[in-house]
Design a protein around this motif. Structure first.
Motif, PDB file in Angstrom:
ATOM      1  N   TYR A   6       0.833  -1.206   0.000  1.00  0.00           N
ATOM      2  CA  TYR A   6       0.000   0.000   0.000  1.00  0.00           C
ATOM      3  C   TYR A   6       0.864   1.251   0.000  1.00  0.00           C
ATOM      4  N   THR A   7       1.895   1.229   0.819  1.00  0.00           N
ATOM      5  CA  THR A   7       2.796   2.379   0.878  1.00  0.00           C
ATOM      6  C   THR A   7       3.472   2.607  -0.462  1.00  0.00           C
ATOM      7  N   ALA A   8       3.896   1.526  -1.104  1.00  0.00           N
ATOM      8  CA  ALA A   8       4.598   1.650  -2.382  1.00  0.00           C
ATOM      9  C   ALA A   8       3.673   2.107  -3.503  1.00  0.00           C
ATOM     10  N   THR A   9       2.454   1.558  -3.550  1.00  0.00           N
ATOM     11  CA  THR A   9       1.578   1.837  -4.693  1.00  0.00           C
ATOM     12  C   THR A   9       0.789   3.126  -4.551  1.00  0.00           C
ATOM     13  N   TYR A  10       0.362   3.435  -3.338  1.00  0.00           N
ATOM     14  CA  TYR A  10      -0.447   4.652  -3.178  1.00  0.00           C
ATOM     15  C   TYR A  10       0.368   5.820  -2.638  1.00  0.00           C
ATOM     16  N   LEU A  11       0.926   5.629  -1.454  1.00  0.00           N
ATOM     17  CA  LEU A  11       1.587   6.761  -0.812  1.00  0.00           C
ATOM     18  C   LEU A  11       2.804   7.238  -1.607  1.00  0.00           C
ATOM     19  N   GLU A  12       3.591   6.275  -2.130  1.00  0.00           N
ATOM     20  CA  GLU A  12       4.816   6.681  -2.807  1.00  0.00           C
ATOM     21  C   GLU A  12       4.612   6.955  -4.296  1.00  0.00           C
ATOM     22  N   ARG A  13       3.617   6.342  -4.907  1.00  0.00           N
ATOM     23  CA  ARG A  13       3.409   6.555  -6.340  1.00  0.00           C
ATOM     24  C   ARG A  13       2.394   7.656  -6.597  1.00  0.00           C
ATOM     25  N   ASP A  14       1.170   7.487  -6.077  1.00  0.00           N
ATOM     26  CA  ASP A  14       0.107   8.448  -6.376  1.00  0.00           C
ATOM     27  C   ASP A  14       0.364   9.801  -5.716  1.00  0.00           C
ATOM     28  N   VAL A  15       0.702   9.776  -4.422  1.00  0.00           N
ATOM     29  CA  VAL A  15       0.966  11.041  -3.737  1.00  0.00           C
ATOM     30  C   VAL A  15       2.203  11.705  -4.330  1.00  0.00           C
ATOM     31  N   ARG A  16       3.145  10.906  -4.766  1.00  0.00           N
ATOM     32  CA  ARG A  16       4.344  11.456  -5.389  1.00  0.00           C
ATOM     33  C   ARG A  16       3.991  12.257  -6.630  1.00  0.00           C
ATOM     34  N   GLN A  17       3.026  11.757  -7.407  1.00  0.00           N
ATOM     35  CA  GLN A  17       2.600  12.480  -8.610  1.00  0.00           C
ATOM     36  C   GLN A  17       1.888  13.773  -8.256  1.00  0.00           C
ATOM     37  N   ILE A  18       1.078  13.729  -7.212  1.00  0.00           N
ATOM     38  CA  ILE A  18       0.353  14.937  -6.793  1.00  0.00           C
ATOM     39  C   ILE A  18       1.335  16.025  -6.366  1.00  0.00           C
ATOM     40  N   LEU A  19       2.341  15.627  -5.620  1.00  0.00           N
ATOM     41  CA  LEU A  19       3.277  16.593  -5.074  1.00  0.00           C
ATOM     42  C   LEU A  19       4.472  16.858  -5.975  1.00  0.00           C
ATOM     43  N   GLU A  20       4.583  16.071  -7.066  1.00  0.00           N
ATOM     44  CA  GLU A  20       5.744  16.181  -7.954  1.00  0.00           C
ATOM     45  C   GLU A  20       7.037  16.031  -7.157  1.00  0.00           C
ATOM     46  N   LEU A  21       7.095  14.957  -6.404  1.00  0.00           N
ATOM     47  CA  LEU A  21       8.238  14.724  -5.516  1.00  0.00           C
ATOM     48  C   LEU A  21       9.498  14.381  -6.297  1.00  0.00           C
ATOM     49  N   ARG A  22      10.580  14.935  -5.833  1.00  0.00           N
ATOM     50  CA  ARG A  22      11.887  14.571  -6.372  1.00  0.00           C
ATOM     51  C   ARG A  22      12.667  13.699  -5.389  1.00  0.00           C
ATOM     52  N   ASP A  23      12.411  13.890  -4.111  1.00  0.00           N
ATOM     53  CA  ASP A  23      13.138  13.150  -3.078  1.00  0.00           C
ATOM     54  C   ASP A  23      12.185  12.199  -2.374  1.00  0.00           C
ATOM     55  N   LEU A  24      12.061  10.991  -2.924  1.00  0.00           N
ATOM     56  CA  LEU A  24      11.128  10.019  -2.364  1.00  0.00           C
ATOM     57  C   LEU A  24      11.570   9.565  -0.975  1.00  0.00           C
ATOM     58  N   ALA A  25      12.859   9.480  -0.761  1.00  0.00           N
ATOM     59  CA  ALA A  25      13.361   9.048   0.543  1.00  0.00           C
ATOM     60  C   ALA A  25      12.941  10.024   1.639  1.00  0.00           C
ATOM     61  N   ALA A  26      12.980  11.319   1.334  1.00  0.00           N
ATOM     62  CA  ALA A  26      12.571  12.325   2.316  1.00  0.00           C
ATOM     63  C   ALA A  26      11.085  12.211   2.619  1.00  0.00           C
ATOM     64  N   PHE A  27      10.276  11.934   1.596  1.00  0.00           N
ATOM     65  CA  PHE A  27       8.835  11.793   1.812  1.00  0.00           C
ATOM     66  C   PHE A  27       8.528  10.555   2.654  1.00  0.00           C
ATOM     67  N   HIS A  28       9.225   9.454   2.368  1.00  0.00           N
ATOM     68  CA  HIS A  28       9.006   8.248   3.162  1.00  0.00           C
ATOM     69  C   HIS A  28       9.416   8.490   4.612  1.00  0.00           C
ATOM     70  N   ARG A  29      10.502   9.211   4.812  1.00  0.00           N
ATOM     71  CA  ARG A  29      10.924   9.566   6.167  1.00  0.00           C
ATOM     72  C   ARG A  29       9.877  10.448   6.830  1.00  0.00           C
ATOM     73  N   PHE A  30       9.283  11.347   6.077  1.00  0.00           N
ATOM     74  CA  PHE A  30       8.224  12.216   6.590  1.00  0.00           C
ATOM     75  C   PHE A  30       7.024  11.384   7.045  1.00  0.00           C
ATOM     76  N   LEU A  31       6.630  10.393   6.247  1.00  0.00           N
ATOM     77  CA  LEU A  31       5.515   9.520   6.623  1.00  0.00           C
ATOM     78  C   LEU A  31       5.800   8.809   7.943  1.00  0.00           C
ATOM     79  N   ARG A  32       6.997   8.271   8.070  1.00  0.00           N
ATOM     80  CA  ARG A  32       7.345   7.532   9.281  1.00  0.00           C
ATOM     81  C   ARG A  32       7.406   8.457  10.489  1.00  0.00           C
ATOM     82  N   MET A  33       7.899   9.665  10.291  1.00  0.00           N
ATOM     83  CA  MET A  33       7.949  10.628  11.385  1.00  0.00           C
ATOM     84  C   MET A  33       6.543  11.026  11.824  1.00  0.00           C
ATOM     85  N   CYS A  34       5.647  11.189  10.873  1.00  0.00           N
ATOM     86  CA  CYS A  34       4.252  11.510  11.211  1.00  0.00           C
ATOM     87  C   CYS A  34       3.619  10.369  11.998  1.00  0.00           C
TER      88      CYS A  34
END
Length: 227
Positions: A6-34
């Motif tokens: 779920y994290t790989a397909t939705y949070l990292e793929r779909d949300v990544r497109q919405i936010l136009e993420l360049r640093d996926l590692a930082a976003f994943h770290r953000f999720l874990r910190m939240c």
């Protein structure tokens, strides 16, 4: 496995497109910190610093998680509406299983014996309250309350501008004597109609002033409060 996918397909793929993420590692770290902060006051500056991102980036990412119904920001209760809007909210995941997985809790034993037990139980109570009331189309607003001395009510159900129910969340399976008096005192200060401690036991424990309600009976408690 499910949460990893779920994290790989939705949070990292779909949300990544919405936010136009360049640093996926930082976003994943953000999720874990939240997830590690579920049930806590939102401190965007500290969250951003821990993740190595800017304050504005953290604010933007959190807004997307909220709009995606992954997290819920619980506002503080105050008699003055303006103060409710500017005071710091608390962060809760709406899927306590996802919060546990992102926070590194991989087994029942880790949750039962670790420091996340209380925050995850509180997260469950808040998220199930939100789902129950929304699914039944019941008009409501939800808040927490903290006074000037740091004393707190975990969850307040407000109906028609009045605090209808004040809840305290306790993960313990056996009620402790010091659970009840602080809640009764704070609930009296804000004029709550009724109070209850929702705890991790499997059967209710009647009390003279504040009842201890099993987590299994949370829907019944909410339905009674809305009568």
């Amino acid at each position: 496995m499910w949460f990893a996918d779920y994290t790989a397909t939705y949070l990292e793929r779909d949300v990544r497109q919405i936010l136009e993420l360049r640093d996926l590692a930082a976003f994943h770290r953000f999720l874990r910190m939240c997830a590690a902060r579920t049930g806590q006051l939102v401190n965007l500056s500290q969250l951003a610093a821990d993740c190595g991102i800017t304050h504005n980036t953290a604010k933007s990412w959190l807004s997307v998680l909220e709009a995606s119904f992954l997290v819920f920001l619980l506002p503080p209760w105050h008699r003055n509406l303006g103060k409710r809007l500017v005071k710091t909210p608390k962060l809760y995941f709406l899927d306590v299983g996802l919060a546990a997985w992102l926070a590194g809790q991989r087994s029942e034993e880790a949750i039962a014996l670790g420091p996340m037990r209380g925050p995850l139980f509180e997260t469950w109570v808040v998220s199930e309250t939100i789902k129950t009331l929304r699914n039944r189309l019941l008009p409501h607003e939800l808040f927490f309350y903290r006074d000037a001395h740091g004393r707190e009510i975990d969850l307040i159900l407000e109906v028609d501008g009045a605090p209808r129910l004040a809840l305290e969340c306790k993960a313990g399976e056996t009620p402790a004597g010091d659970w009840f008096a602080p809640l009764a005192r704070l609930a009296g200060e804000i004029g709550a109609g009724s109070t209850a401690v929702v705890f991790g036991g499997n059967s209710d424990q009647p009390r003279e002033s504040v009842p201890a309600i099993s987590w299994r009976r949370l829907p019944d408690l909410l339905a009674k409060a809305m009568e």
